[in-house]
Design a protein around this motif. Structure first.
Motif, PDB file in Angstrom:
ATOM      1  N   ALA A 133       1.421 -33.848  14.933  1.00 12.60           N
ATOM      2  CA  ALA A 133       2.421 -32.913  15.448  1.00 12.60           C
ATOM      3  C   ALA A 133       1.800 -31.535  15.703  1.00 12.60           C
ATOM      4  CB  ALA A 133       3.584 -32.796  14.470  1.00 12.60           C
ATOM      5  N   TRP A 134       0.893 -31.136  14.836  1.00 12.33           N
ATOM      6  CA  TRP A 134       0.207 -29.856  15.030  1.00 12.33           C
ATOM      7  C   TRP A 134      -0.683 -29.924  16.277  1.00 12.33           C
ATOM      8  CZ3 TRP A 134      -1.582 -26.586  10.285  1.00 12.33           C
ATOM      9  CH2 TRP A 134      -0.496 -26.424   9.406  1.00 12.33           C
ATOM     10  N   HIS A 135      -1.379 -31.048  16.387  1.00 14.94           N
ATOM     11  CA  HIS A 135      -2.277 -31.236  17.518  1.00 14.94           C
ATOM     12  C   HIS A 135      -1.501 -31.141  18.836  1.00 14.94           C
ATOM     13  CE1 HIS A 135      -5.589 -33.806  19.610  1.00 14.94           C
ATOM     14  NE2 HIS A 135      -5.797 -32.517  19.758  1.00 14.94           N
ATOM     15  N   THR A 136      -0.363 -31.850  18.875  1.00 18.50           N
ATOM     16  CA  THR A 136       0.477 -31.847  20.072  1.00 18.50           C
ATOM     17  C   THR A 136       0.934 -30.430  20.409  1.00 18.50           C
ATOM     18  OG1 THR A 136       1.253 -34.021  19.401  1.00 18.50           O
ATOM     19  CG2 THR A 136       2.524 -32.912  21.122  1.00 18.50           C
ATOM     20  N   TYR A 137       1.312 -29.690  19.370  1.00 17.65           N
ATOM     21  CA  TYR A 137       1.793 -28.329  19.600  1.00 17.65           C
ATOM     22  C   TYR A 137       0.680 -27.445  20.183  1.00 17.65           C
ATOM     23  CZ  TYR A 137       4.749 -24.232  18.949  1.00 17.65           C
ATOM     24  OH  TYR A 137       5.519 -23.127  19.167  1.00 17.65           O
ATOM     25  N   LEU A 138      -0.518 -27.599  19.650  1.00 19.44           N
ATOM     26  CA  LEU A 138      -1.652 -26.831  20.179  1.00 19.44           C
ATOM     27  C   LEU A 138      -1.924 -27.200  21.633  1.00 19.44           C
ATOM     28  CD1 LEU A 138      -4.153 -26.902  17.149  1.00 19.44           C
ATOM     29  CD2 LEU A 138      -2.767 -24.972  17.949  1.00 19.44           C
ATOM     30  N   GLN A 139      -1.786 -28.481  21.951  1.00 20.38           N
ATOM     31  CA  GLN A 139      -2.000 -28.924  23.332  1.00 20.38           C
ATOM     32  C   GLN A 139      -0.950 -28.324  24.264  1.00 20.38           C
ATOM     33  OE1 GLN A 139      -2.088 -33.163  22.574  1.00 20.38           O
ATOM     34  NE2 GLN A 139      -4.279 -33.278  23.057  1.00 20.38           N
ATOM     35  N   GLU A 140       0.298 -28.323  23.780  1.00 21.21           N
ATOM     36  CA  GLU A 140       1.380 -27.733  24.582  1.00 21.21           C
ATOM     37  C   GLU A 140       1.091 -26.275  24.906  1.00 21.21           C
ATOM     38  OE1 GLU A 140       4.882 -30.397  22.581  1.00 21.21           O
ATOM     39  OE2 GLU A 140       5.188 -28.220  22.628  1.00 21.21           O
ATOM     40  N   PRO A 145      -8.164 -26.366  19.446  1.00 28.02           N
ATOM     41  CA  PRO A 145      -7.927 -26.642  18.027  1.00 28.02           C
ATOM     42  C   PRO A 145      -8.816 -25.820  17.095  1.00 28.02           C
ATOM     43  CG  PRO A 145      -8.089 -28.695  19.244  1.00 28.02           C
ATOM     44  CD  PRO A 145      -8.445 -27.605  20.202  1.00 28.02           C
ATOM     45  N   HIS A 146     -10.045 -25.524  17.514  1.00 25.49           N
ATOM     46  CA  HIS A 146     -10.931 -24.774  16.612  1.00 25.49           C
ATOM     47  C   HIS A 146     -10.511 -23.317  16.468  1.00 25.49           C
ATOM     48  CE1 HIS A 146     -13.052 -24.119  20.510  1.00 25.49           C
ATOM     49  NE2 HIS A 146     -13.059 -22.892  20.037  1.00 25.49           N
ATOM     50  N   SER A 147      -9.478 -22.892  17.206  1.00 29.61           N
ATOM     51  CA  SER A 147      -8.975 -21.538  16.985  1.00 29.61           C
ATOM     52  C   SER A 147      -8.076 -21.488  15.746  1.00 29.61           C
ATOM     53  CB  SER A 147      -8.233 -21.026  18.221  1.00 29.61           C
ATOM     54  OG  SER A 147      -7.129 -21.850  18.500  1.00 29.61           O
ATOM     55  N   PHE A 148      -7.859 -22.655  15.129  1.00 29.14           N
ATOM     56  CA  PHE A 148      -7.089 -22.706  13.880  1.00 29.14           C
ATOM     57  C   PHE A 148      -7.932 -23.160  12.707  1.00 29.14           C
ATOM     58  CE2 PHE A 148      -3.052 -21.758  15.621  1.00 29.14           C
ATOM     59  CZ  PHE A 148      -2.320 -21.357  14.512  1.00 29.14           C
ATOM     60  N   THR A 149      -7.734 -22.491  11.566  1.00 25.58           N
ATOM     61  CA  THR A 149      -8.371 -22.907  10.327  1.00 25.58           C
ATOM     62  C   THR A 149      -7.275 -23.163   9.301  1.00 25.58           C
ATOM     63  OG1 THR A 149     -10.284 -21.491  10.781  1.00 25.58           O
ATOM     64  CG2 THR A 149     -10.010 -22.232   8.511  1.00 25.58           C
ATOM     65  N   ILE A 150      -7.407 -24.242   8.532  1.00 28.15           N
ATOM     66  CA  ILE A 150      -6.506 -24.420   7.395  1.00 28.15           C
ATOM     67  C   ILE A 150      -7.257 -24.017   6.131  1.00 28.15           C
ATOM     68  CG2 ILE A 150      -4.948 -26.155   8.373  1.00 28.15           C
ATOM     69  CD1 ILE A 150      -6.632 -28.288   6.867  1.00 28.15           C
ATOM     70  N   PHE A 171      -7.481 -33.737  10.292  1.00 28.22           N
ATOM     71  CA  PHE A 171      -7.569 -32.335  10.723  1.00 28.22           C
ATOM     72  C   PHE A 171      -8.935 -32.065  11.333  1.00 28.22           C
ATOM     73  CE2 PHE A 171      -3.893 -30.898   8.047  1.00 28.22           C
ATOM     74  CZ  PHE A 171      -3.244 -30.232   9.054  1.00 28.22           C
ATOM     75  N   HIS A 172      -9.952 -32.551  10.659  1.00 25.96           N
ATOM     76  CA  HIS A 172     -11.308 -32.325  11.153  1.00 25.96           C
ATOM     77  C   HIS A 172     -11.524 -32.998  12.502  1.00 25.96           C
ATOM     78  CE1 HIS A 172     -15.680 -32.969  11.466  1.00 25.96           C
ATOM     79  NE2 HIS A 172     -15.660 -31.692  11.174  1.00 25.96           N
ATOM     80  N   ASP A 173     -10.998 -34.213  12.653  1.00 27.38           N
ATOM     81  CA  ASP A 173     -11.164 -34.944  13.912  1.00 27.38           C
ATOM     82  C   ASP A 173     -10.444 -34.249  15.069  1.00 27.38           C
ATOM     83  OD1 ASP A 173     -12.699 -36.751  12.616  1.00 27.38           O
ATOM     84  OD2 ASP A 173     -11.182 -38.331  12.500  1.00 27.38           O
ATOM     85  N   ILE A 174      -9.287 -33.663  14.756  1.00 25.37           N
ATOM     86  CA  ILE A 174      -8.554 -32.908  15.776  1.00 25.37           C
ATOM     87  C   ILE A 174      -9.393 -31.712  16.238  1.00 25.37           C
ATOM     88  CG2 ILE A 174      -6.590 -31.333  16.090  1.00 25.37           C
ATOM     89  CD1 ILE A 174      -4.979 -33.162  14.225  1.00 25.37           C
ATOM     90  N   GLY A 175     -10.182 -31.151  15.309  1.00 25.30           N
ATOM     91  CA  GLY A 175     -11.001 -29.990  15.641  1.00 25.30           C
ATOM     92  C   GLY A 175     -10.544 -28.718  14.951  1.00 25.30           C
ATOM     93  N   ILE A 176      -9.511 -28.866  14.090  1.00 25.48           N
ATOM     94  CA  ILE A 176      -9.051 -27.725  13.299  1.00 25.48           C
ATOM     95  C   ILE A 176     -10.067 -27.487  12.177  1.00 25.48           C
ATOM     96  CG2 ILE A 176      -7.259 -27.016  11.634  1.00 25.48           C
ATOM     97  CD1 ILE A 176      -5.191 -28.258  13.522  1.00 25.48           C
ATOM     98  N   GLN A 177     -10.401 -26.216  11.918  1.00 25.88           N
ATOM     99  CA  GLN A 177     -11.428 -25.921  10.927  1.00 25.88           C
ATOM    100  C   GLN A 177     -10.848 -25.884   9.518  1.00 25.88           C
ATOM    101  OE1 GLN A 177     -13.381 -22.384  12.955  1.00 25.88           O
ATOM    102  NE2 GLN A 177     -15.036 -23.898  12.899  1.00 25.88           N
ATOM    103  N   VAL A 178     -11.725 -26.033   8.543  1.00 27.08           N
ATOM    104  CA  VAL A 178     -11.272 -26.093   7.147  1.00 27.08           C
ATOM    105  C   VAL A 178     -12.005 -25.044   6.306  1.00 27.08           C
ATOM    106  CG1 VAL A 178     -11.042 -27.552   5.090  1.00 27.08           C
ATOM    107  CG2 VAL A 178     -10.820 -28.578   7.373  1.00 27.08           C
ATOM    108  N   ALA A 179     -11.239 -24.267   5.566  1.00 28.43           N
ATOM    109  CA  ALA A 179     -11.816 -23.276   4.654  1.00 28.43           C
ATOM    110  C   ALA A 179     -11.404 -23.593   3.222  1.00 28.43           C
ATOM    111  CB  ALA A 179     -11.335 -21.871   5.022  1.00 28.43           C
TER     112      ALA A 179
END
Ligand code: C2E
Ligand code: MG
Ligand code: MG
Ligand code: MG
Length: 280
Positions: A133-140, A145-150, A171-179
């Protein structure tokens, strides 16, 4: 205690305890409507690149604009939101709200600007929570995706629950970063740094606070930075309040810093002003 000395089981509850239980119930009720009543706010705290002085990221930090009590801090309501499961909806809201802001800010800076959001372990355990759902929202919004970090804490990585690890991988596969937030304060078995794809370590404020006076804190911070860099991770120092701390962190090779020295968490419009001023 009361179990043994009370014939009357109502002795369980002293007036003070009853008051606490009532406050809790009221707070839960209020929390349930806070989302639909639009009472939550996202504040943003700038994260600075120590090499250039630029604001490169901001951490999204929730506040509750309570109709009677004013601005309520996360420490006062996040635990209750976690207990009741409301954190899942609240967390989704924080993500969407900050994604919309990020979209808007994208046009303000020529550099790429990023947002990080805090994640509760409860979100990872909830079957209602889907990364897709997060991925879809970012696409919209056409946001990379890498502009987001969790931001997650070490405790989550010790969890052997497959659902938790699956979500992290997703999350990692989507491209969202992890801290890793508050790094160094959990029960660190460092082996998780090998098992998961992590992008940032955030040195906890408790190590930064006495950096200038406590050689042990300096040694620990240096060691964290060296280790992180050898593993290909970037380091963010939290709670930087003085020039002295900044100097020491910079000398130790720390990449980024966040703290009152630069700015407190501020409303979106205030961050926008900082970004526009910096772009000139
Ligand atoms: P955190 O993620 O470690 O966030 C950093 C906290 O340190 C923030 O407190 C920030 O205001 C504070 N801080 C930043 N710079 C300084 C400094 O120089 N000195 C000092 N003394 N403090 C500084 P805040 O905003 O009250 O948030 C507290 C915690 O609540 C956060 O810790 C995070 O764990 C949690 N939280 C905040 N927003 C959310 C959210 O949207 N979702 C979830 N699940 N948790 C959140
Ligand atoms: Mg955080
Ligand atoms: Mg922290
Ligand atoms: Mg990696």
């Amino acid at each position: 205690i009361a179990k043994n000395n009370g014939r009357n089981r109502f002795e369980f509850f002293t007036p003070a305890m009853q008051q606490m239980a009532q406050n809790r119930m009221r707070m839960i009720k209020e929390l349930r409507v806070a989302l639909s009543a639009n009472q939550f706010r996202v504040f943003y705290q700038p994260i600075i690149d120590l090499n250039t002085g630029d604001i490169i990221k901001a951490e999204a930090l929730i506040r509750w604009q309570h109709p009677e009590r004013g601005l309520v801090t996360p420490a006062e309501f996040i635990p209750l939101a976690e207990e009741t499961g409301l954190i899942v909806d609240i967390g989704n809201w924080v993500f969407r709200e900050s994604a919309r802001q990020l979209k808007h800010w994208g046009s303000l800076c020529d550099r790429e600007f990023q947002i990080s959001v805090n994640m509760s372990p409860i979100q990872f355990h909830s079957s209602d929570f889907v990364c897709k759902a997060w991925h879809t929202y970012l696409q919209e919004l056409e946001l990379p995706p890498h502009s987001f970090t969790i931001e997650i804490t070490e405790g989550l990585l010790l969890d052997i629950d497959a659902a938790v690890t699956d979500k992290l991988v997703e999350f990692h596969d989507i491209g969202i970063q992890v801290a890793i937030d508050d790094f160094g304060t959990g029960y660190s078995s460092l082996s998780y740094l090998k098992r998961f794809d992590i992008d940032y370590l955030k040195i906890d404020q408790s190590f930064v606070r006495d950096l200038a006076t406590d050689p042990d804190d300096m040694a620990l911070s240096e060691a964290i930075i060296v280790m992180a860099h050898k593993l290909g991770l970037k380091v963010i120092a939290e709670g930087v309040e003085t020039e002295a701390q900044q100097k020491l962190l910079f000398a130790a090779g720390c990449d980024y810093a966040q703290g009152y020295l630069y700015s407190r968490p501020i409303p979106a419009e205030a961050l926008e002003q900082l970004l526009t001023a910096a772009a000139k």
